[in-house]
Design a protein around this motif. Sequence first.
Motif, PDB file in Angstrom:
ATOM      1  N   SER A 184       2.522  -6.831  -9.214  1.00 45.09           N
ATOM      2  CA  SER A 184       2.669  -7.299 -10.276  1.00 45.09           C
ATOM      3  C   SER A 184       2.163  -7.214 -11.475  1.00 45.09           C
ATOM      4  O   SER A 184       0.915  -7.622 -11.370  1.00 45.09           O
ATOM      5  N   CYS A 185       2.544  -6.998 -12.663  1.00 41.87           N
ATOM      6  CA  CYS A 185       1.523  -7.143 -14.007  1.00 41.87           C
ATOM      7  C   CYS A 185       1.104  -8.393 -14.048  1.00 41.87           C
ATOM      8  O   CYS A 185       0.016  -8.650 -14.712  1.00 41.87           O
ATOM      9  N   SER A 186       1.702  -9.400 -13.710  1.00 42.96           N
ATOM     10  CA  SER A 186       1.560 -10.683 -13.871  1.00 42.96           C
ATOM     11  C   SER A 186       0.364 -11.283 -13.159  1.00 42.96           C
ATOM     12  O   SER A 186      -0.009 -12.159 -13.421  1.00 42.96           O
TER      13      SER A 186
ATOM     14  N   ILE B 134       0.708  -0.971   0.016  1.00 44.93           N
ATOM     15  CA  ILE B 134       0.022   0.104  -0.118  1.00 44.93           C
ATOM     16  C   ILE B 134       0.822   1.297  -0.050  1.00 44.93           C
ATOM     17  O   ILE B 134       1.875   1.395   0.722  1.00 44.93           O
ATOM     18  N   GLU B 135       0.764   2.100  -0.986  1.00 49.28           N
ATOM     19  CA  GLU B 135       1.342   3.314  -1.048  1.00 49.28           C
ATOM     20  C   GLU B 135       1.095   4.134   0.407  1.00 49.28           C
ATOM     21  O   GLU B 135       0.159   4.313   0.631  1.00 49.28           O
ATOM     22  N   GLU B 136       2.253   4.667   0.842  1.00 48.87           N
ATOM     23  CA  GLU B 136       2.085   5.497   1.895  1.00 48.87           C
ATOM     24  C   GLU B 136       1.479   6.750   2.056  1.00 48.87           C
ATOM     25  O   GLU B 136       1.734   7.444   0.929  1.00 48.87           O
ATOM     26  N   GLY B 137       0.729   7.221   2.763  1.00 44.84           N
ATOM     27  CA  GLY B 137       0.280   8.663   3.021  1.00 44.84           C
ATOM     28  C   GLY B 137      -1.196   8.551   2.044  1.00 44.84           C
ATOM     29  O   GLY B 137      -1.521   9.678   1.783  1.00 44.84           O
TER      30      GLY B 137
ATOM     31  N   ASP C 296       5.093   1.038 -14.507  1.00 42.40           N
ATOM     32  CA  ASP C 296       6.220   1.497 -14.175  1.00 42.40           C
ATOM     33  C   ASP C 296       7.445   1.041 -15.330  1.00 42.40           C
ATOM     34  O   ASP C 296       8.463   1.409 -15.503  1.00 42.40           O
ATOM     35  N   GLY C 297       6.890   0.013 -16.194  1.00 40.38           N
ATOM     36  CA  GLY C 297       7.629  -0.342 -17.217  1.00 40.38           C
ATOM     37  C   GLY C 297       8.590  -1.428 -17.004  1.00 40.38           C
ATOM     38  O   GLY C 297       9.374  -2.048 -17.769  1.00 40.38           O
ATOM     39  N   ALA C 298       8.680  -1.983 -15.746  1.00 37.91           N
ATOM     40  CA  ALA C 298       9.532  -3.056 -15.113  1.00 37.91           C
ATOM     41  C   ALA C 298       8.567  -3.903 -14.668  1.00 37.91           C
ATOM     42  O   ALA C 298       9.198  -4.707 -13.718  1.00 37.91           O
ATOM     43  N   GLY C 299       7.265  -4.151 -15.138  1.00 38.76           N
ATOM     44  CA  GLY C 299       6.260  -5.214 -14.566  1.00 38.76           C
ATOM     45  C   GLY C 299       5.806  -4.984 -13.239  1.00 38.76           C
ATOM     46  O   GLY C 299       4.915  -6.061 -12.762  1.00 38.76           O
ATOM     47  N   LEU C 300       5.629  -3.964 -13.022  1.00 37.45           N
ATOM     48  CA  LEU C 300       4.727  -3.441 -11.820  1.00 37.45           C
ATOM     49  C   LEU C 300       3.788  -2.336 -12.280  1.00 37.45           C
ATOM     50  O   LEU C 300       3.656  -1.440 -13.228  1.00 37.45           O
ATOM     51  N   VAL C 301       2.499  -2.539 -11.529  1.00 39.24           N
ATOM     52  CA  VAL C 301       1.348  -1.639 -11.793  1.00 39.24           C
ATOM     53  C   VAL C 301       1.091  -0.991 -10.225  1.00 39.24           C
ATOM     54  O   VAL C 301       1.127  -1.602  -9.445  1.00 39.24           O
ATOM     55  N   MET C 302       0.415   0.211 -10.582  1.00 45.25           N
ATOM     56  CA  MET C 302       0.072   0.981  -9.422  1.00 45.25           C
ATOM     57  C   MET C 302      -1.178   1.717  -9.632  1.00 45.25           C
ATOM     58  O   MET C 302      -1.438   2.513 -10.658  1.00 45.25           O
ATOM     59  N   GLY C 303      -1.939   1.582  -8.631  1.00 47.09           N
ATOM     60  CA  GLY C 303      -3.246   2.682  -8.707  1.00 47.09           C
ATOM     61  C   GLY C 303      -4.319   1.809  -7.674  1.00 47.09           C
ATOM     62  O   GLY C 303      -3.912   1.187  -6.807  1.00 47.09           O
ATOM     63  N   CYS C 304      -5.566   2.411  -7.784  1.00 48.24           N
ATOM     64  CA  CYS C 304      -6.362   2.246  -7.015  1.00 48.24           C
ATOM     65  C   CYS C 304      -7.064   0.479  -7.214  1.00 48.24           C
ATOM     66  O   CYS C 304      -7.605   0.510  -8.264  1.00 48.24           O
ATOM     67  N   SER C 305      -6.853  -0.117  -6.405  1.00 51.15           N
ATOM     68  CA  SER C 305      -7.125  -1.667  -6.571  1.00 51.15           C
ATOM     69  C   SER C 305      -8.703  -1.883  -6.017  1.00 51.15           C
ATOM     70  O   SER C 305      -9.264  -1.281  -5.480  1.00 51.15           O
TER      71      SER C 305
ATOM     72  N   THR D 227      -9.304  -3.607 -13.844  1.00 56.44           N
ATOM     73  CA  THR D 227      -8.797  -3.471 -15.373  1.00 56.44           C
ATOM     74  C   THR D 227      -7.325  -3.093 -15.175  1.00 56.44           C
ATOM     75  O   THR D 227      -7.334  -1.992 -14.390  1.00 56.44           O
ATOM     76  N   ALA D 228      -6.168  -3.376 -15.879  1.00 55.54           N
ATOM     77  CA  ALA D 228      -4.963  -2.720 -15.866  1.00 55.54           C
ATOM     78  C   ALA D 228      -4.416  -2.956 -17.485  1.00 55.54           C
ATOM     79  O   ALA D 228      -3.520  -3.634 -17.517  1.00 55.54           O
TER      80      ALA D 228
END
Length: 149
Positions: free
Chosen positions: A116-118, A80-83, A98-107, A126-127
């Motif tokens: 992980s994108c996988s 969980i993103e801090e703050g 992020d282009g390195a296999g990770l996704v970030m957002g409201c889940s 949706t991602a």
Amino acid sequence: MRLTFLLSPLLLLLACSDRDYCAEAPLCEQDKAINCEPSCTVGPCSTGPNTVECGSTASCSVVVGDTSSPRFFRSRALCIEEGTASCDPALSPPPTCDGAGLVMGCSGYKRIIRASCSQSALYFTTADCCRGIVQPDAGMPDGSTDGGP
């Protein structure tokens, strides 16, 4: 005495067995989120343990799933993103990669997380940014490479 000396390495070897992360998941350990998916109903997904390092801007927390949701009902260890407070995925912008296999957002767990994108379909409705990305995650792949239909 000689027998004890010879058996000591053998006993030590037997005592050190492979750790079963699936039996312990969901788990937060050393700033890592560890989850285990026993079966996949939606892709991308892989069975077996999956580990995501939370990094410097997120912290791991086990979040209880929504028992009324057919998709996000399992409890998960999340980075969980801090703050950040809880969020509504229907009102939030789409997740970003992020282009390195990770996704970030409201889940679907109503928290801003990184995953992980996988495994994106297990956390996000949706991602799209994960489409076509193949990132190994140590699990057994289900054969899909994105969270799309």
